[in-house]
Scaffold this active site. Structure first.
Site, PDB file in Angstrom:
ATOM      1  N   LYS A 155       0.787  -1.273  -0.120  1.00 49.50           N
ATOM      2  CA  LYS A 155       0.003   0.021   0.194  1.00 49.50           C
ATOM      3  C   LYS A 155       0.790   1.323   0.069  1.00 49.50           C
ATOM      4  O   LYS A 155       1.881   1.319   0.515  1.00 49.50           O
ATOM      5  CB  LYS A 155      -0.787  -0.064   1.150  1.00 49.50           C
ATOM      6  N   LYS A 181       1.170 -10.215  -2.618  1.00 44.57           N
ATOM      7  CA  LYS A 181       0.017  -9.898  -3.591  1.00 44.57           C
ATOM      8  C   LYS A 181      -0.079  -8.489  -4.197  1.00 44.57           C
ATOM      9  O   LYS A 181       0.111  -7.489  -3.717  1.00 44.57           O
ATOM     10  CB  LYS A 181      -1.140 -10.442  -2.877  1.00 44.57           C
ATOM     11  N   ASP A 183      -2.546  -5.718  -5.771  1.00 48.25           N
ATOM     12  CA  ASP A 183      -3.798  -5.297  -5.459  1.00 48.25           C
ATOM     13  C   ASP A 183      -4.811  -5.512  -6.718  1.00 48.25           C
ATOM     14  O   ASP A 183      -4.186  -5.761  -7.756  1.00 48.25           O
ATOM     15  CB  ASP A 183      -3.630  -3.831  -4.941  1.00 48.25           C
ATOM     16  N   GLU A 184      -6.130  -5.324  -6.135  1.00 46.33           N
ATOM     17  CA  GLU A 184      -6.911  -5.720  -7.469  1.00 46.33           C
ATOM     18  C   GLU A 184      -6.854  -4.831  -8.621  1.00 46.33           C
ATOM     19  O   GLU A 184      -7.165  -5.053  -9.807  1.00 46.33           O
ATOM     20  CB  GLU A 184      -8.294  -5.628  -6.736  1.00 46.33           C
ATOM     21  N   HIS A 274      -9.679 -12.626  -6.943  1.00 52.16           N
ATOM     22  CA  HIS A 274     -10.014 -11.687  -6.042  1.00 52.16           C
ATOM     23  C   HIS A 274     -11.474 -11.073  -6.329  1.00 52.16           C
ATOM     24  O   HIS A 274     -11.766 -11.189  -7.763  1.00 52.16           O
ATOM     25  CB  HIS A 274      -9.064 -10.298  -6.283  1.00 52.16           C
ATOM     26  N   LYS A 315     -12.851  -4.108   7.478  1.00 49.37           N
ATOM     27  CA  LYS A 315     -13.523  -3.034   7.180  1.00 49.37           C
ATOM     28  C   LYS A 315     -14.853  -3.232   6.218  1.00 49.37           C
ATOM     29  O   LYS A 315     -15.357  -2.276   5.691  1.00 49.37           O
ATOM     30  CB  LYS A 315     -12.519  -2.165   6.526  1.00 49.37           C
ATOM     31  N   GLY A 359      -9.274  -7.366   4.516  1.00 48.66           N
ATOM     32  CA  GLY A 359      -9.906  -6.255   4.598  1.00 48.66           C
ATOM     33  C   GLY A 359      -9.833  -5.486   5.832  1.00 48.66           C
ATOM     34  O   GLY A 359     -10.606  -5.855   6.524  1.00 48.66           O
TER      35      GLY A 359
END
Ligand code: CAP
Ligand code: MG
Length: 435
Positions: A155, A181, A183-184, A274, A315, A359
């Site tokens: 991130k 991984k 991210d989407e 995902h 979340k 999440g």
């Protein structure tokens, strides 16, 4: 002449070869329940609003849907529809969903409609590939027999350079996590091109494997503009020693997942699914297509691991009850019918999928998730690692320590006494749950 009501057969006893679907229906005030239910069965199988002579033909009736059970539940109804399996093209998921989950959602004859569960007959289950590896196969690849597998997404999820992204990979693999991984929404952007990222990250992975003596891997996003490009990206991963292809299954589509599964059999790549975008149709309790049914489709089409939520801890929405229901359906081989919507399932030889919990998690919440979902899962923590006051390496250490502590029966407070990174996480986040 055949009207919608002719598709309601409450005395009908479904055959083992029928595909069954449970729906939640709100009937419009101006409509009769029977006509509303019949409209769903008609429009999702052979009929339309007009009475057409051919609807009465025996061979047409033999592939028509039948409403066989109805139960009033407050303001809505739980209904069940049986479809003769010959209505469908076995092995063709887009066609199956275009029937049972096609026009029905926006018909005026229902005020709202949600597809809750699907019971797939044996012939249809066998017509799909299912996971190549499954849980045991994934554990075998990663050489982790029992504990939860740990992964993280760098991130900010998009925007970092390849060098920055791969440096985070180095830190988290060194810090004790099993998987990096994408991210989407990270694919092949100019600032972090796919091929350079794959080459750089896998070289670092090899180095850290040697350094730690632990197997490490990388869930690399193959989501692409065309299937042809997706195929080239998966081949590039295999050529460079990767073990996984990741795919955004909803934005890419079911044919993309099915095609990738066929390719990955040859490439021997595991598939990480995902589910970004699913909330557009799974979240609202009275309209759409459930995450349970989505997970069943992903299992049939061959994802090895699938995000299914945090059982209320993180979340994203997704209650403990809903996540447990999904987890049962993707891990077990036999699920018994229960409640007003769950139709049960016999998965035959279709391998299970690894549940991924992700999440809004951070290391201190690890026990909360494992208590709810057990330890035979994958835990993904992104912001809760890279937002650690000590940075990504410290965040990874804290996560690994949190998992080991849980397995040793220690609380986070007890474990933090001997681990600075966990202590810092406890001080920084406490037991707060992001939302
Ligand atoms: C989590 C995540 C995942 C979500 C997807 C994100 O990051 O990378 O995509 O978990 O939701 O982009 O939000 P954090 P789900 O760990 O920083 O929250 O797993 O429910 O499909
Ligand atoms: Mg993400």
């Amino acid at each position: 002449m055949a009207g919608y009501e002719d598709f309601v057969h409450l005395g009908y006893k479904p055959k083992p070869t029928d595909l069954l679907v449970s729906f939640r229906v709100h009937v419009p005030s101006w409509e009769t329940p029977k006509r509303s239910f019949g409209a769903v069965a008609s429009e999702s199988s052979v009929g339309t609003w007009a009475s057409v002579v051919a609807l009465k033909y025996l061979h047409v009736q033999e592939v028509a849907g039948k409403v066989y059970a109805v139960k009033k539940e407050g303001q809505s109804y739980a209904i069940k529809i049986a479809y003769p399996q010959d209505h469908f093209e076995a092995g063709n998921m887009p066609q199956i969903l275009a029937s049972i989950a096609g026009n029905v959602f926006d018909m005026k004859a229902v005020a709202s409609l949600r597809l809750e569960d699907i019971r797939w007959p044996k012939k249809i289950v066998k017509s799909f590939p299912g996971p190549q590896y499954g849980i045991a196969g994934i554990r075998n690849i990663l050489k982790v027999k029992k504990r939860p597998l740990m992964l993280t997404v760098p991130k900010p999820k998009v925007g970092m350079t390849t060098t920055e992204h791969c440096e985070i990979g180095r830190q988290i693999w060194l810090g004790g996590l099993d998987l990096l991984k994408d991210d989407e929404n990270l694919t092949n952007q100019t600032f972090n091109p796919f091929k350079k990222r794959v080459e750089t990250a896998l070289k670092i992975r090899d180095r850290i494997e040697n350094q730690t003596g632990e197997k490490k891997s990388y869930l690399i996003n193959t989501t692409a503009p065309t299937y042809k490009e997706m195929e080239q990206r998966a081949k590039f991963i295999a050529d460079h020693g990767g073990e996984y292809a990741m795919i955004d299954i909803i934005t890419s589509g079911w044919t993309a997942l099915h095609s990738l599964r066929e390719l990955c059999k040859d490439l021997k790549l595991a598939i990480h699914a995902h589910r970004a975008f699913h909330g557009a149709f799974t979240r609202v309790p009275f309209q759409g297509f459930s995450m349970l049914a989505t997970a069943e489709v992903a299992r049939l089409l061959g994802a090895d691991q699938l995000h299914i939520g945090t059982a209320g801890v993180g979340k994203m929405v997704g209650s403990a009850h809903e996540v447990h229901e999904i987890q049962d359906h993707i891990v077990q081989q036999n699920v018994k019918p229960h409640g007003s919507h769950c139709l049960g399932e016999n998965w035959g030889n279709t391998k299970p999928m690894f549940p991924v919990s992700s999440g809004g998690l951070h290391p201190i919440l690890v026990p909360d998730v494992l208590e709810r979902m057990g330890t035979n899962i994958m835990l993904q923590i992104g912001g809760g690692i890279h937002g650690h006051p000590g940075g990504s390496y410290a965040g990874a250490r804290a996560m690994r320590e949190a998992v080991e502590a849980y397995l040793d029966g220690k609380t986070m407070e007890e474990a933090s006494q001997s681990c600075k990174e966990l202590r810092d996480a406890l001080k920084f986040w406490g037991h707060t749950r992001p939302r």
